[in-house]
Structure formats: structure tokens, C-alpha cells
Design a protein around this motif. Structure first.
Motif, mmCIF file in Angstrom:
data_model
loop_
_atom_site.group_PDB
_atom_site.id
_atom_site.type_symbol
_atom_site.label_atom_id
_atom_site.label_comp_id
_atom_site.label_asym_id
_atom_site.label_seq_id
_atom_site.Cartn_x
_atom_site.Cartn_y
_atom_site.Cartn_z
ATOM 1 N N SER A 201 0.717 -1.168 -0.034
ATOM 2 C CA SER A 201 0.103 0.036 0.193
ATOM 3 C C SER A 201 0.733 1.180 0.127
ATOM 4 C CB SER A 201 -0.860 0.156 1.303
ATOM 5 O OG SER A 201 -0.074 0.085 2.486
ATOM 6 N N PHE A 202 2.024 1.367 0.423
ATOM 7 C CA PHE A 202 2.983 2.265 0.399
ATOM 8 C C PHE A 202 3.353 2.729 -0.893
ATOM 9 C CE2 PHE A 202 3.767 0.932 5.004
ATOM 10 C CZ PHE A 202 3.970 2.018 5.457
ATOM 11 N N PHE A 203 3.391 1.657 -1.766
ATOM 12 C CA PHE A 203 3.711 1.949 -3.420
ATOM 13 C C PHE A 203 2.639 1.932 -4.321
ATOM 14 C CE2 PHE A 203 6.940 0.032 -0.817
ATOM 15 C CZ PHE A 203 7.859 0.817 -0.660
ATOM 16 N N ASP A 204 1.353 1.410 -3.839
ATOM 17 C CA ASP A 204 0.276 1.436 -4.849
ATOM 18 C C ASP A 204 -0.224 2.568 -5.074
ATOM 19 O OD1 ASP A 204 -1.522 -0.607 -6.227
ATOM 20 O OD2 ASP A 204 -2.647 0.348 -5.176
ATOM 21 N N LYS A 205 -0.663 2.751 -6.598
ATOM 22 C CA LYS A 205 -1.301 4.086 -6.926
ATOM 23 C C LYS A 205 -2.423 3.405 -8.112
ATOM 24 C CE LYS A 205 2.680 7.078 -6.532
ATOM 25 N NZ LYS A 205 1.951 7.733 -5.509
ATOM 26 N N PRO A 206 -3.591 4.110 -8.017
ATOM 27 C CA PRO A 206 -3.762 5.181 -6.927
ATOM 28 C C PRO A 206 -4.801 5.039 -5.803
ATOM 29 C CG PRO A 206 -5.529 4.917 -8.712
ATOM 30 C CD PRO A 206 -4.600 3.962 -8.871
#
Length: 224
Positions: A201-206
């Protein structure tokens, strides 16, 4: 807004989720739930009436927010939760359930890697893994399907929501989410898998989704 479900006798229909997204209010008079007219389907689409197309299923608008053909699924929802708060809330839940796992493992004599004079009893370690899988999965499934919150999430004002409409996930959805997170944790990868799945979740977008969120099509939002 309170994250607690409405009490019995409050007058709210039992199947109405207070967190479900509502249409935006219209500008100037009218009902506060009178939203703008739906966009016109593209020519040639299955919903283009001028070409003999059918009406959108169940009265829905496939071209509006959350529809399969466009729109922002997050429209009308609270802001996405901070990944750092999610991590701390998860650690708290792991500690709380882990205490119960340890106590039951001790009570049933299945503590991992118990040793006698000449061997390690790995079968007892498997027993402890089963207990951990059942308790962690059951805890998440029960708590999140009821209110969208575990104890850790409630403390940090976080809530799990369906990505498509913002409502509290069903038991089936929550079970999928919980199994993806906790089965690898219990039987093979322990904290490594939890760090990977949750840390995503720290890197997932959007949408700041963990791997378990992606499997269940959920997001974590802030409630305060």
C-alpha cells in the motif's frame, strides 16, 4: 461520523449501509440527493438507445463513478488511509490475536519446535500454524464484515470499504481478503508475507491497496 452500525430500532433498514456512497448534492434547490444527469453513452455502445441498445442493468449508470466504463471509484468516499497508520493498526491486531494464539497453543500442547531428547516435533509446529490461521482469519473476517474495522483500525480511525461503492465488505469479500493475508503468514512466510502484502500500500497507486485489498477489491479509508 460514527463508525458504529446503527442500533436496533433506529429506523434504518437493516440492509442499508450508512457508509455507502451517496450521489453528490445538486447545485441550487431540489433534493440533496438529486445528482447531475448521467452522461450519454457513446454511439455504438451496448447502452446506446439510438442503436437499439438495452438499458443499464439494475438502473445503474455504467459511465458514472464506479461504473465499469469510467468514473472515479473514490468519488464520494472519505480520503484513503495513511499507510503508516495502517501498519501500526495491523501490528496492534497481530499482537492482540497473537496472545490468544500463544495461549491456545500452550493449552493444546502444540507450541512450535518443542524438543525432546533427540528430535524436534514439527507436527506440533503445524498445529500452532493451524490455530494461527483460524484465529487471524476469523478475527479479520468477523470484525471487518460487521463494521469495516478491527480493534486496531478502530483505534486509528480507519475502515475497510468496497472500492466500487464504499460500503462495508460482505463476509465473502472479507474472507477472501483475510485468507490472502493470513494463510501464507501462518504456514510459510510469517511476517515476511505480511510485510509484503501490507507494505504494498505504500507504493500502490492510485488506491493504496495491499495485495489482499487487490484480491478482494477493497480499500482502506480514514473515518476521522
Amino acid at each position: 461520523m460514527s463508525s458504529e452500525p446503527p442500533p436496533p430500532g433506529s429506523g434504518r433498514p437493516p440492509d442499508e449501509d450508512p457508509f455507502k456512497k451517496q450521489p453528490p448534492p445538486a447545485e441550487g434547490g431540489g433534493s440533496p440527493y438529486d445528482g447531475p444527469p448521467p452522461p450519454t453513452p457513446p454511439q455504438g455502445s451496448p447502452y446506446d438507445s439510438s442503436y437499439g441498445g438495452q438499458s443499464p442493468p439494475y438502473g445503474g449508470d455504467p459511465y458514472g463513478p464506479g461504473g465499469p466504463y469510467g468514473g472515479d471509484p473514490l468519488a464520494g468516499m472519505p480520503p484513503l488511509a495513511d499507510s503508516g497508520k495502517r501498519t501500526v493498526a495491523r501490528i496492534l491486531d497481530m499482537i492482540l490475536v497473537g496472545i490468544v494464539v500463544w495461549l491456545l497453543s500452550w493449552a493444546f500442547g502444540v507450541m512450535e519446535y518443542n524438543m525432546n531428547a533427540d528430535k524436534i516435533e514439527y507436527s506440533k509446529g503445524f498445529g500452532q500454524s493451524v490455530i494461527a490461521a483460524v484465529l487471524y482469519t476469523g478475527y479479520d473476517t468477523l470484525m471487518i464484515s460487521r463494521s469495516g474495522q478491527t480493534l486496531g483500525k478502530k483505534l486509528f480511525n480507519l475502515r475497510v470499504a468496497n472500492l466500487d461503492n464504499g460500503s462495508t465488505p460482505s463476509v465473502q469479500t472479507t474472507l477472501v481478503r483475510s485468507l490472502v493475508l493470513w494463510i501464507p503468514f501462518a504456514f510459510c512466510c510469517a511476517c515476511i508475507w505480511t510485510a509484503i502484502a501490507g507494505g504494498w500500500s505504500f507504493f500502490d497507486k492510485p488506491y493504496k491497496q495491499g495485495l489482499h485489498d487487490k484480491a478482494a477489491k477493497t480499500v482502506v479509508v480514514s473515518t476521522g
